[in-house]
Design an enzyme around this catalytic site. Structure first.
Site, mmCIF file in Angstrom:
data_model
loop_
_atom_site.group_PDB
_atom_site.id
_atom_site.type_symbol
_atom_site.label_atom_id
_atom_site.label_comp_id
_atom_site.label_asym_id
_atom_site.label_seq_id
_atom_site.Cartn_x
_atom_site.Cartn_y
_atom_site.Cartn_z
ATOM 1 N N HIS A 68 -7.804 -5.090 -1.179
ATOM 2 C CA HIS A 68 -6.547 -4.432 -0.867
ATOM 3 C C HIS A 68 -5.871 -5.045 0.359
ATOM 4 C CE1 HIS A 68 -3.613 -1.241 -0.980
ATOM 5 N NE2 HIS A 68 -3.897 -0.884 0.262
ATOM 6 N N SER A 104 0.848 -1.184 0.000
ATOM 7 C CA SER A 104 0.000 0.000 0.000
ATOM 8 C C SER A 104 0.895 1.250 0.000
ATOM 9 C CB SER A 104 -0.946 -0.033 1.195
ATOM 10 O OG SER A 104 -1.923 0.975 1.100
ATOM 11 N N ASP A 135 -8.519 -6.002 -5.772
ATOM 12 C CA ASP A 135 -8.159 -4.730 -5.137
ATOM 13 C C ASP A 135 -8.784 -3.572 -5.913
ATOM 14 O OD1 ASP A 135 -6.948 -2.525 -3.938
ATOM 15 O OD2 ASP A 135 -4.957 -3.416 -3.892
#
Length: 459
Positions: A435, A184, A401
């Site tokens: 995610h 991330s 995601d």
């Protein structure tokens, strides 16, 4: 009085237990002490940087601190260090240890024989500057005023965060990392470290990240900041001696949580089931997915500083590894540093804009986002931005995601290959966790990491 005016409604008023709960929480916060975010995470070490730190957008920190934790043993030539970069709200506590036995956020990935093997590597994780878990951030005390920075804290970039981390590495005598690893926002930092400090990074792992923030993720983080700043208690960031913006933080976290997981997972976990199917529908949390969001956001909203959310998420929005953007930020920082050198009295003030009121007056070079640029020019700018990142690289994406789609992972791999990196491995996982797969899928994510770290090819 007209006869109809005295009539009662045929329907009883709705009940709002969720609002009652929020109001009760607000009363409790008004009567009690403010949250102390630093106490959420304990047992970390602190590196203190005593020199002025000029940020990319010209703001100044007269000094800063970085909270970090480590696992494993640094070898004699200090060549086995791995730096783990965190996501937006991550702390340095990636794994448990004697000073903090609570499970870390990557507990099952780090340890003897695990994906990041502490029998082989000296593993480090930091809380980024701008955060609230021991590193200098908006909630820290400004030495110039004796009060918390709040929103006088300078704007940060991901590049600033990484430069601060490398000051820590200098302090520890670590000249070259075995690997830079992140997911991330951590993947942004990892890519930034490999591109801007290429000679000091042996291997690169970037998971569910991007080479530049795209409009969709920017829009989502913008919405989070807007609901947070709309909280009546936000007070333009100066809430530390009063009631924190609890409601705004809760709503911001609800928006964020929607982006962290995937529809297929929620379909499997919750479906359309209701909390109490035999009762009438309610406007408060009713479906199980709603109760989940309510619970998760309530748990988070007093464990992370609202100002840190604003600053760190804005740094994510501005991230772009393009050469033109990197050069512009370096030029801005250089001008601010020159002004600081010419006016040393400014070192006593870390107020945003004091040091760098003129840094943006020069014509700016292209940012890679101009409507006048073609896709080919944008890609060429990105390729030039990673021209020094020739390390063996693992790029990992997740098909479900929605926050950092696999298209963005392919873009990272593509620009690295076009820049001349012939050792880029790209994996795309068919996982349902969205995610957050990098936190959950230990078997697949862990195996990919372990394989890349232990590859014997000389970087």
């Amino acid at each position: 009085m007209h006869a109809s005016a005295s009539r009662r409604s045929a329907n009883p008023p709705m009940e709002f237990p969720c609002i009652d709960k929020i109001e009760s929480r607000q009363r409790d916060l008004s009567a009690g002490p403010e949250p102390t975010y630093e106490k959420v995470v304990t047992g970390y070490s602190v590196y203190s940087h005593p020199e002025p730190f000029v940020c990319d957008h010209g703001g100044l920190l007269s000094n800063f601190e970085i909270a970090y934790e480590s696992w494993g043993t640094l070898n004699s030539d200090k060549s086995n260090a791995i730096l783990i970069h965190t996501g937006l709200s991550g702390s340095s506590h990636a794994h448990s240890h004697a000073k903090n036995t609570n499970p870390g956020w990557w507990e099952k990935f780090i340890g003897p024989g695990l994906a990041i093997d502490t029998n082989k590597y000296f593993v480090m994780c930091t809380n980024v500057i701008g955060g609230c878990y021991g590193s200098t951030g908006p909630g820290s005390v400004d030495p110039a005023t004796g009060k918390r920075y709040a929103t006088t804290f300078p704007l940060l970039t991901v590049n600033d965060m990484v430069r601060a981390q490398f000051h820590l590495l200098d302090h520890l005598g670590i000249q070259k990392l075995h690997a830079s690893v992140g997911s991330s926002m951590g993947g942004m930092q990892s890519l930034c470290a490999a591109a801007l400090h290429s000679e000091r990074v042996g291997r690169l792992i970037t998971i569910s990240a991007c080479a530049r923030s795209h409009p969709y993720s920017i829009a989502l983080r913008f919405a989070q900041r807007q609901v947070l700043m709309a909280d009546p208690n936000f007070n333009r960031g100066f809430y530390y001696d009063s009631v924190p913006p609890h409601i705004g933080m809760k709503l911001a976290r609800e928006i964020a949580t929607v982006t962290y997981r995937s529809g297929p997972e929620w379909e499997l976990r919750f479906g359309r089931r209701r909390r109490a199917p035999d009762t009438p529908p309610a406007l408060c949390p009713d479906f199980l997915i709603e109760t989940y969001l309510d619970h998760q956001s309530e748990r988070f909203c007093l464990q992370y500083d609202a100002n840190s959310l604003l600053y760190v998420s804005k740094a994510m929005d501005m991230f772009d590894i393009s050469e033109s953007v990197t050069r512009r930020l370096e030029q801005q920082r250089s001008r601010a540093a020159s002004e600081l050198s010419a006016n040393p009295d400014m070192q006593g003030s870390a107020v945003n804009g004091t040091v760098c009121m003129n840094v943006n007056e020069q014509p700016q070079s292209k940012t890679g986002q101009s409507d006048l640029e073609t896709d080919a020019e944008i890609m060429d700018d990105l390729v030039k931005g990673v021209k020094n990142a020739m390390q063996p690289t693992l790029v990992l994406g997740v098909q479900s995601d929605i926050l950092f789609p696999v298209k963005q992972q392919k873009e990272i791999a593509d620009i690295l290959r076009r820049a001349g990196n012939k050792r880029v491995t790209y994996y795309e996982l068919d996982a349902m966790y969205g995610h957050d797969t990098f936190l959950i899928d230990v078997a697949n994510v862990g195996a990919a990491i372990k394989g890349h770290l232990e590859n014997t090819i000389d970087p």
